[in-house]
Design a protein around this motif. Structure first.
Motif, mmCIF file in Angstrom:
data_model
loop_
_atom_site.group_PDB
_atom_site.id
_atom_site.type_symbol
_atom_site.label_atom_id
_atom_site.label_comp_id
_atom_site.label_asym_id
_atom_site.label_seq_id
_atom_site.Cartn_x
_atom_site.Cartn_y
_atom_site.Cartn_z
ATOM 1 N N GLN A 48 0.807 -1.214 0.000
ATOM 2 C CA GLN A 48 0.000 0.000 0.000
ATOM 3 C C GLN A 48 0.837 1.260 0.000
ATOM 4 N N GLU A 241 -19.236 -4.176 7.634
ATOM 5 C CA GLU A 241 -20.635 -4.487 7.912
ATOM 6 C C GLU A 241 -20.852 -4.837 9.376
ATOM 7 N N PRO B 18 -17.966 1.577 11.450
ATOM 8 C CA PRO B 18 -16.856 1.874 10.536
ATOM 9 C C PRO B 18 -17.279 2.361 9.161
ATOM 10 N N SER B 19 -18.454 2.042 8.704
ATOM 11 C CA SER B 19 -18.716 2.403 7.311
ATOM 12 C C SER B 19 -19.951 3.260 7.124
ATOM 13 N N ILE B 121 -13.200 0.227 0.518
ATOM 14 C CA ILE B 121 -13.167 -0.359 1.867
ATOM 15 C C ILE B 121 -14.502 -0.998 2.206
ATOM 16 N N ASP B 122 -15.589 -0.329 1.825
ATOM 17 C CA ASP B 122 -16.911 -0.886 2.107
ATOM 18 C C ASP B 122 -17.066 -2.253 1.475
ATOM 19 N N ILE B 123 -16.477 -2.434 0.310
ATOM 20 C CA ILE B 123 -16.577 -3.715 -0.381
ATOM 21 C C ILE B 123 -15.535 -4.685 0.174
ATOM 22 N N GLY B 124 -14.563 -4.175 0.922
ATOM 23 C CA GLY B 124 -13.578 -5.052 1.541
ATOM 24 C C GLY B 124 -12.195 -4.945 0.942
ATOM 25 N N ALA B 125 -12.003 -4.068 -0.029
ATOM 26 C CA ALA B 125 -10.672 -3.902 -0.618
ATOM 27 C C ALA B 125 -9.999 -2.711 0.051
ATOM 28 N N PHE B 126 -8.970 -2.996 0.807
ATOM 29 C CA PHE B 126 -8.364 -1.932 1.604
ATOM 30 C C PHE B 126 -7.288 -1.196 0.828
ATOM 31 N N THR B 127 -6.593 -1.904 -0.034
ATOM 32 C CA THR B 127 -5.419 -1.320 -0.682
ATOM 33 C C THR B 127 -5.741 -0.136 -1.613
ATOM 34 N N LEU B 130 -5.761 3.266 0.072
ATOM 35 C CA LEU B 130 -4.506 3.955 0.376
ATOM 36 C C LEU B 130 -3.873 4.523 -0.877
ATOM 37 N N TYR B 131 -4.081 3.870 -2.022
ATOM 38 C CA TYR B 131 -3.594 4.456 -3.268
ATOM 39 C C TYR B 131 -4.322 5.772 -3.537
ATOM 40 N N PHE B 197 -15.278 -7.368 -7.271
ATOM 41 C CA PHE B 197 -15.846 -6.030 -7.095
ATOM 42 C C PHE B 197 -17.088 -5.864 -7.960
ATOM 43 N N ALA B 354 -24.927 -6.651 3.581
ATOM 44 C CA ALA B 354 -23.694 -6.145 2.986
ATOM 45 C C ALA B 354 -23.991 -5.107 1.911
ATOM 46 N N ILE B 357 -24.285 -1.375 2.961
ATOM 47 C CA ILE B 357 -22.999 -0.700 3.064
ATOM 48 C C ILE B 357 -22.525 -0.283 1.684
#
Lengths: 358, 372
Positions: A48, A241, B18-19, B121-127, B130-131, B197, B354, B357
Motif C-alpha cells: 500500500q 458491515e 466503521p462504514s 473499503i466498504d466492499i472489503g478492498a483496503f489497498t 490507500l492508493y 468487485f 452487505a 454498506i
C-alpha cells in the motif's frame, strides 16, 4: 518420536509428553504468530505504499510484542448482559482447536508431536472444532453483530469443509495413507516427487496426475482460505458491515487469543498443503547434511524447509488479503456449492479413473 | 407445511460504525440477512451553520462553509462567494475565475478519490483506498502551497482569493496530472474491473432515472442512473462554458443502469474529465491581481439570490437573503448529500446487509453537509 526421546531424557513418560505437547506452542506458534502479525503489517504496508511499523525495536521488529504487552494490561471486560461461562471459555475453545492441530504436523522426520496414522483426518477434525468456539463467542456476547458474524462463520466453515475434504481425499486416494509423516517421507529429496507434480509414481500415471493434483491443491487452498476466514472470505469479520464479527465484544487477552488462533490456523492450513502437495519437510534438492556427511544437520534442514514452505503459503494468503475485495455471503455460498464442490467431485472421479490404469 | 414463524431483527448501525461515513445512524430492520427496511437518523453533527451565518458578516461565513462538506471545502467556498458576488454585482478578475476553476476541479478529484477509496473499503478492498489517499495527499500539498491549509482552506474570498498561486504551483500541478492518469489506470485494474468487485456492485442498489429525478438526486448519483445532468454544462456558472469536457453518465455496462457500479464508475470517469478541465485552464490562465476586486465592506443591497453549483456530491445551492446590513438575513443551503441520502431506503430494500454498506458507499455522503 520426540515425546519418547523426552520421556527417556526425563525418565518420566507423562512429563515427557507434557513437555513435547508444550514445545510447538513455545517454539513455534507464539513466535510465529508474533512475526506473522508483523509480517502481515509489513506486507500490507509494502503493497500500500506505506512504511508500516518502524518505531519499536529495529525496523519495528518488537512491535507485536509491545502490542501483546499492551493487551495483557488491558482491563478484561465481560459485558453485563453476556453469558459469562460461554463468553470466558470461547476464546480458549477456538485456540485449543488450532493448537491441537499442531500435534500431528510433521515438522521434520524426527519432530512430530504425535505420529498418528490418521494425521490428515485428525487435523481436519480438530480444526473444525473452532466452529463451536466461534458460535459460543458470537452467542455469548449478546451482540447482534457478534451473532450475525458467528452465524455466517459457522455456515461458511461447515460448507467449505466439503470441498476441502474432497480435494484432500483426491490426493489421499493416490497417496494411500493418512499419516502426514509418511506422506512427507514418500516425496523424497527432489521436487518432482512432490504430489503436486504427480508424486513418486512411475510411468505415464505420474504425468496424468499433475493436472488433477494442481486442481486439487487450488480447490483446497481456496477452501482453506474460507475456513480460516481470510479475505476474500472474511465475511464473518467483515469490518465494514459487522464491526468485528463474532469477537466484537472481546477485549484484552481474550481478543489476543482470537488473533493468535487466526494466525495459527493460517499456518495449519498452509502446513497441510505443504505436507500433502509440496513435499512436507523434504528439501526440494537434496540435503546439505548428506553431502557433507553430517547426519544431525538433516533434521534441522527439514524443519527449515517445512517452516519455509509453510510461511511462503501464509505469505500468499496475506498477499491475497490485501489485493482482493470481499465476497457477499450468498456469493460465498454459491461459490462453494455451485463451483468448488462439483469441481472437486469431478476431479475425484478423474483421479479415481487414473489410478485404475495399469 | 405451516409456514415457519420468524422474527425480524432490528439492527442499529451507528452512529459509531466503521462504514457509515461519519456519524450517521441507520436503523435497519432485518429478516435474517435480508433488509426489510432502513431508516437513516441524522443530526449528530448539527452545528447550526444556518443560524450562525445570520450572526456573522458575509466574509465571516466563508470559514463555516468550509466545514460543511469538509472533503470538498474549496467547492463549498466557491458556491458561497459566487453567490454573494452575484448579489453584489462584483465582476472578479479573469485570473481569479481560472484559479477558482482549477481549485474546484482539484477539489472534485480529491473528493471523488475519497469516495472511490472508501467505497473500496466498504466492499472489503483496503489497498485501493490507500492508493487513493496517496494521490489525494498530493492535491492537499498543492492546496497547502496556496493557502497553508490542508483541509479547511478559507481560500476563496468575496471578490477574489486570499493568496495568488505561488510560482512553483503550475509545474507541480502538471506533474501531478501526469502521474494521476497512471494512478487512475492502476485503480481501474485493481478495483473497477475486478471480478469480485463487479459481482458485489453490479445490479445492486439499482436507482431508476425517474425515481432519482423524483427524489431530487443530483451529482454522480443522478448521472449514475443515466441522466445527463451536470450544472457545469446545463446551467454554466463561472467560466465552465469555456472548457471542453464530457458529462459522464452511467451506461449499465456491468449490470443495470443506475447500479452501484455505475455510480462508482461515474466518479472515476469524472476525475479524468476534471483533469482535462484543469489542463485547459492551465493553458488559458491569464496574469493579474487576485485581490483587486475584494470589496472593503461587503454590504449587499436588499434582495435575495439562489445560486447553485455542481459540487462533487451534486447540486449545491445557496439561498442568501440580504436585508442591506453587514450580516446576511438568511443563508439556506441545499446540501446534495442530504437529498441523496433519502434514496438509501428505496434502493436497499430486499437486498442483503452487505449491500446497505455498498449502497451507502456509492451514494458518497458527507455528514458535515447533511447536518450542517
Amino acid at each position: 518420536m520426540i515425546s519418547d526421546y523426552l520421556a527417556e531424557f526425563f525418565g518420566n513418560k507423562i512429563l515427557g509428553y507434557l513437555i513435547s505437547a508444550a514445545l510447538p506452542l513455545f517454539l513455534w506458534i507464539l513466535p510465529y504468530a508474533l512475526y506473522a502479525v508483523y509480517a502481515e503489517r509489513k506486507v500490507s504496508a509494502f503493497m500500500q505504499d506505506r512504511i508500516g511499523p518502524n518505531r519499536v525495536g529495529p525496523k519495528g521488529l518488537l512491535q507485536t510484542i509491545a502490542d501483546i504487552l499492551k493487551l495483557i494490561q488491558k482491563e478484561d471486560i465481560v459485558p453485563a448482559s453476556a453469558d459469562k461461562p460461554l463468553f470466558v471459555t470461547a476464546p480458549y475453545v477456538i485456540f485449543a482447536g488450532t493448537f491441537a492441530a499442531f500435534a500431528a504436523l510433521p515438522f521434520s522426520s524426527v519432530y512430530i508431536g504425535s505420529n498418528i496414522d490418521l494425521g490428515v483426518f485428525y487435523i481436519m477434525a480438530v480444526s473444525s472444532f473452532s466452529v463451536i468456539g466461534i458460535l459460543m463467542a458470537g452467542w455469548a456476547g449478546n451482540n447482534k453483530y457478534s451473532l450475525y458474524g458467528a452465524m455466517r462463520s459457522v455456515a461458511q466453515i461447515v460448507s467449505y469443509e466439503v470441498p476441502a475434504l474432497l480435494a484432500i481425499v483426491t490426493a489421499v486416494m493416490v497417496i494411500g495413507t493418512l499419516n502426514l509423516n509418511e506422506i512427507s517421507q514418500m516425496q523424497t529429496s527432489r521436487f518432482w516427487n512432490w504430489w503436486i507434480l504427480g508424486g513418486p509414481v512411475e510411468g505415464i500415471q505420474k504425468f496424468l496426475y499433475i493436472i488433477p493434483m494442481i486442481i486439487a491443491f487450488i480447490i483446497f487452498f481456496i477452501a482453506s482460505l474460507a475456513e480460516v476466514n481470510r479475505t476474500p472470505f472474511d465475511i464473518p469479520e467483515a469490518e465494514s458491515e459487522l464491526v468485528a464479527g463474532f469477537h466484537t465484544e472481546y477485549t484484552g487477552m481474550k481478543f489476543a487469543m482470537f488473533f493468535l488462533a487466526e494466525y495459527g490456523n493460517m499456518f495449519v492450513v498452509s502446513a497441510i498443503s505443504v505436507s500433502i502437495f509440496f513435499g512436507g519437510w523434504q528439501s526440494p534438492f537434496g540435503y546439505l547434511g548428506n553431502s557433507l556427511g553430517i547426519n544431525w544437520l538433516i533434521p534441522i534442514e527439514q524443519v527449515f524447509w517445512f517452516l519455509f514452505k509453510g510461511s511462503l503459503l501464509v505469505l500468499v494468503q496475506m498477499w491475497l488479503r490485501w489485493t482482493l475485495p470481499r465476497l457477499r455471503v450468498d456469493q460465498l455460498m454459491s461459490l462453494c456449492w455451485k463451483y468448488l464442490t462439483p469441481y472437486a467431485f469431478i476431479n475425484l472421479v478423474i483421479v479415481g479413473i487414473i489410478t485404475l490404469i495399469k | 407445511m405451516a409456514e415457519l414463524k420468524t422474527d425480524q431483527i432490528v439492527l442499529n448501525m451507528g452512529p459509531q460504525h466503521p462504514s457509515t461515513h461519519g456519524v450517521l445512524r441507520l436503523e435497519v430492520v432485518l429478516d435474517g440477512e435480508v433488509v426489510v427496511d432502513v431508516k437513516p437518523h441524522i443530526g449528530y453533527l448539527h452545528r447550526c451553520f444556518e443560524k450562525h451565518a445570520e450572526a456573522m458578516t458575509y466574509p465571516q461565513v466563508i470559514p463555516y462553509t468550509d466545514r460543511m462538506d469538509y472533503l470538498a471545502s474549496m467547492y463549498m467556498n466557491f458556491g458561497y462567494v459566487e453567490a454573494v458576488e452575484r448579489l453584489m454585482n462584483i465582476e472578479v478578475p479573469e485570473r481569479v475565475k481560472y484559479i477558482r476553476v482549477i481549485m474546484g476541479e482539484l477539489q472534485r478529484i480529491a473528493s471523488h478519490l475519497v469516495a472511490v477509496g472508501t467505497f473500496g473499503i466498504d466492499i472489503g478492498a483496503f489497498t485501493p483506498f490507500l492508493y487513493c489517499f496517496r494521490d489525494r495527499e498530493r492535491i492537499l500539498d498543492l492546496f497547502e502551497m496556496t493557502c497553508g491549509a490542508r483541509l479547511l482552506y478559507n481560500y476563496m474570498w468575496i471578490g477574489g482569493l486570499s493568496h495568488d498561486l505561488p510560482p512553483q504551483f503550475i509545474p507541480k500541478l502538471k506533474s501531478f496530472l501526469k502521474d494521476f492518469r497512471k494512478s487512475l489506470k492502476e485503480l481501474n485494474d485493481l478495483l473497477s474491473y475486478n471480478k469480485i468487485f463487479i459481482d458485489r456492485t453490479a445490479n445492486i442498489g439499482v436507482l431508476p432515472a425517474d425515481t432519482a429525478i423524483n427524489y431530487g438526486c443530483t451529482g454522480p448519483v443522478l448521472r449514475g442512473s443515466g441522466v445527463n445532468w451536470d450544472l457545469r454544462k446545463n446551467d454554466p456558472y463561472s467560466i465552465y462554458d469555456r472548457f471542453d469536457f464530457e458529462v459522464c453518465v452511467g451506461k449499465g455496462e456491468m449490470g443495470t443502469v443506475g447500479d452501484c457500479w455505475d455510480r462508482y464508475m461515474v466518479r472515476v470517469r469524472e476525475m479524468e474529465q476534471s483533469c482535462r478541465i484543469i489542463e485547459q485552464a492551465i493553458e488559458q490562465i491569464p496574469d493579474g491581481d487576485v485581490t483587486s476586486a475584494i470589496p472593503k465592506r461587503v454590504k449587499p443591497p436588499v434582495g435575495e439570490i439562489y445560486f447553485r453549483v455542481e459540487s462533487p456530491k451534486g447540486e449545491l445551492g445557496y439561498h442568501i437573503v440580504s436585508d442591506g446590513s453587514l450580516n446576511p438575513f438568511r443563508v439556506k443551503v441545499r446540501a446534495p448529500s442530504f437529498v441523496n441520502l433519502q434514496i438509501l431506503p428505496i434502493i436497499s430494500r430486499g437486498h442483503l446487509v452487505a449491500d446497505i454498506i455498498a449502497n451507502l458507499g456509492s451514494l458518497d455522503i458527507v455528514l458535515g453537509e447533511i447536518d450542517r
